[in-house]
Write a protein that holds these residues in place. Sequence first.
Motif, PDB file in Angstrom:
ATOM      1  N   PRO A  92      -7.324  42.286  42.417  1.00 28.79           N
ATOM      2  CA  PRO A  92      -7.012  43.748  42.484  1.00 28.79           C
ATOM      3  C   PRO A  92      -6.005  44.226  41.765  1.00 28.79           C
ATOM      4  O   PRO A  92      -6.042  45.572  41.503  1.00 28.79           O
ATOM      5  CB  PRO A  92      -6.978  44.000  44.168  1.00 28.79           C
ATOM      6  N   GLY A  93      -4.937  43.412  41.518  1.00 30.31           N
ATOM      7  CA  GLY A  93      -3.864  43.892  40.957  1.00 30.31           C
ATOM      8  C   GLY A  93      -2.768  44.498  41.558  1.00 30.31           C
ATOM      9  O   GLY A  93      -1.640  44.993  41.047  1.00 30.31           O
ATOM     10  N   ASN A  94      -2.874  44.777  42.876  1.00 28.82           N
ATOM     11  CA  ASN A  94      -1.877  45.855  43.617  1.00 28.82           C
ATOM     12  C   ASN A  94      -1.269  44.642  44.722  1.00 28.82           C
ATOM     13  O   ASN A  94      -0.454  45.222  45.656  1.00 28.82           O
ATOM     14  CB  ASN A  94      -2.692  46.787  44.424  1.00 28.82           C
ATOM     15  N   VAL A  95      -1.292  43.511  44.722  1.00 30.49           N
ATOM     16  CA  VAL A  95      -0.610  42.497  45.391  1.00 30.49           C
ATOM     17  C   VAL A  95      -0.184  41.293  44.683  1.00 30.49           C
ATOM     18  O   VAL A  95      -0.711  41.267  43.575  1.00 30.49           O
ATOM     19  CB  VAL A  95      -1.586  41.968  46.643  1.00 30.49           C
ATOM     20  N   PRO A  96       0.937  40.601  44.865  1.00 31.25           N
ATOM     21  CA  PRO A  96       1.368  39.635  43.996  1.00 31.25           C
ATOM     22  C   PRO A  96       0.168  38.466  43.759  1.00 31.25           C
ATOM     23  O   PRO A  96      -0.580  38.331  44.531  1.00 31.25           O
ATOM     24  CB  PRO A  96       2.401  38.905  45.113  1.00 31.25           C
ATOM     25  N   LEU A  97       0.109  38.215  42.737  1.00 32.98           N
ATOM     26  CA  LEU A  97      -0.904  37.219  42.294  1.00 32.98           C
ATOM     27  C   LEU A  97      -1.012  35.806  43.146  1.00 32.98           C
ATOM     28  O   LEU A  97      -2.319  35.447  43.503  1.00 32.98           O
ATOM     29  CB  LEU A  97      -0.909  36.963  40.591  1.00 32.98           C
ATOM     30  N   GLY A  98       0.001  35.267  43.379  1.00 29.94           N
ATOM     31  CA  GLY A  98       0.222  34.289  44.145  1.00 29.94           C
ATOM     32  C   GLY A  98      -0.374  34.377  45.542  1.00 29.94           C
ATOM     33  O   GLY A  98      -1.088  33.539  46.246  1.00 29.94           O
ATOM     34  N   VAL A  99      -0.050  35.551  46.096  1.00 28.31           N
ATOM     35  CA  VAL A  99      -0.795  35.908  47.449  1.00 28.31           C
ATOM     36  C   VAL A  99      -2.037  36.034  47.450  1.00 28.31           C
ATOM     37  O   VAL A  99      -2.950  35.456  48.463  1.00 28.31           O
ATOM     38  CB  VAL A  99      -0.017  37.197  47.976  1.00 28.31           C
ATOM     39  N   LEU A 107      -5.085  28.322  45.579  1.00 34.95           N
ATOM     40  CA  LEU A 107      -3.938  27.479  45.603  1.00 34.95           C
ATOM     41  C   LEU A 107      -3.266  27.557  46.828  1.00 34.95           C
ATOM     42  O   LEU A 107      -3.414  28.385  47.735  1.00 34.95           O
ATOM     43  CB  LEU A 107      -3.002  28.507  44.568  1.00 34.95           C
ATOM     44  N   ASP A 108      -2.585  26.439  47.119  1.00 40.88           N
ATOM     45  CA  ASP A 108      -1.989  26.267  48.580  1.00 40.88           C
ATOM     46  C   ASP A 108      -0.371  26.496  48.333  1.00 40.88           C
ATOM     47  O   ASP A 108       0.291  26.879  47.505  1.00 40.88           O
ATOM     48  CB  ASP A 108      -2.112  24.750  48.968  1.00 40.88           C
ATOM     49  N   SER A 109       0.242  26.409  49.507  1.00 40.25           N
ATOM     50  CA  SER A 109       1.699  27.021  49.764  1.00 40.25           C
ATOM     51  C   SER A 109       2.894  26.019  48.577  1.00 40.25           C
ATOM     52  O   SER A 109       3.503  26.603  48.076  1.00 40.25           O
ATOM     53  CB  SER A 109       2.099  26.852  51.036  1.00 40.25           C
ATOM     54  N   GLN A 110       2.167  24.826  48.755  1.00 42.47           N
ATOM     55  CA  GLN A 110       3.002  23.812  47.732  1.00 42.47           C
ATOM     56  C   GLN A 110       2.960  24.440  46.403  1.00 42.47           C
ATOM     57  O   GLN A 110       3.881  24.327  45.768  1.00 42.47           O
ATOM     58  CB  GLN A 110       2.611  22.416  48.097  1.00 42.47           C
ATOM     59  N   GLN A 111       1.661  24.497  45.822  1.00 43.00           N
ATOM     60  CA  GLN A 111       1.611  25.049  44.498  1.00 43.00           C
ATOM     61  C   GLN A 111       2.263  26.267  43.960  1.00 43.00           C
ATOM     62  O   GLN A 111       2.885  26.303  43.176  1.00 43.00           O
ATOM     63  CB  GLN A 111      -0.084  24.880  44.236  1.00 43.00           C
ATOM     64  N   ILE A 112       2.344  27.212  45.183  1.00 45.08           N
ATOM     65  CA  ILE A 112       2.842  28.341  44.953  1.00 45.08           C
ATOM     66  C   ILE A 112       4.321  28.209  44.872  1.00 45.08           C
ATOM     67  O   ILE A 112       5.063  28.800  43.976  1.00 45.08           O
ATOM     68  CB  ILE A 112       2.471  29.519  46.180  1.00 45.08           C
ATOM     69  N   GLN A 113       5.038  27.425  45.631  1.00 40.23           N
ATOM     70  CA  GLN A 113       6.446  27.249  45.442  1.00 40.23           C
ATOM     71  C   GLN A 113       6.691  26.430  44.200  1.00 40.23           C
ATOM     72  O   GLN A 113       7.986  26.736  43.749  1.00 40.23           O
ATOM     73  CB  GLN A 113       6.717  26.237  46.689  1.00 40.23           C
TER      74      GLN A 113
END
Length: 289
Positions: A92-99, A107-113
């Motif tokens: 949608p472009g209105n939230v952080p891509l990682g979220v 993607l999981d939390s570790q990959q995001i970190q």
Amino acid sequence: MKISGYFSEFSLGEVFRFLEQGQKTGCLTLKSMDESHTLSFLPPVAEHYLFFRYGQIVAATTTLNHQGLRQLIEQRGYLHPLTMQRVMNRYPGNVPLGVFLKSQAILDSQQIQLLFKQQVLTPIPYLFALKDGYFHFDAQHPLPFAEMTGLSASPQAITLAGLRLLRDWTPLLDKLPLADSTIVSLVNEPPSVQLGKIEWQVWEHIDGTTTIQEIAQRLNIAVLEVQKICFRLMVMGIVEEVVNISPLSPNNTTPDQEIDSDLSATPSTGLSSSFLNGIVAFLKATVNP
């Protein structure tokens, strides 16, 4: 509101502390004025962009095309480019891509970190090596959600972590405090950031009279290691170097030289007075979004 300056006038550490303490939101552009200067293992680019939200760093890029985080995801092999394209069609472009990617179980939390560390942590130490450069902060610049993982960290914490991980100190050697300099504390309380064991030992020996070389001898560690630790503390704005000048003989000392000598041994505050004078109007006028 906007604020600009040169690294010859204000250090990157001062700029970071200003943005963090003022809880600023916007884009900090760092531009190298020396075309021959390249940062080790970073792309040979002239500009770097750091994005702040309420004083915290949320993203870092070398372009403003909003493709940086996507390219990192593909480079790390988390998603095939074709799959990434299909995902971006739904973004949608209105939230952080990682979220968004985490909410879709892509993607999981570790990959995001790991992405955040590579994106933000990697370039920070080398930005401190810029000798001839220019900075510009734009509080009106919109946050690039497509470059954001959804994570954030304080500039101080990121700087400390990045310098700890730095293996090649060659670009920063001429910025390290001298071995025969003394280090003085600029704070009355112990550092609020979490220091390592050796960092604490060095901190405990900082008394304004003991030289770096003497600290190294007392702790039985290399002088260069103490210099690196002191540099990290200097960047954080909690200590300052006082260069020891060999005293002139009484017969050869003039009143002007005595004054200059006294001034050279006087520590300044965490933010230089010229820097504070230059931005006081900005501090008064800026209101956080």
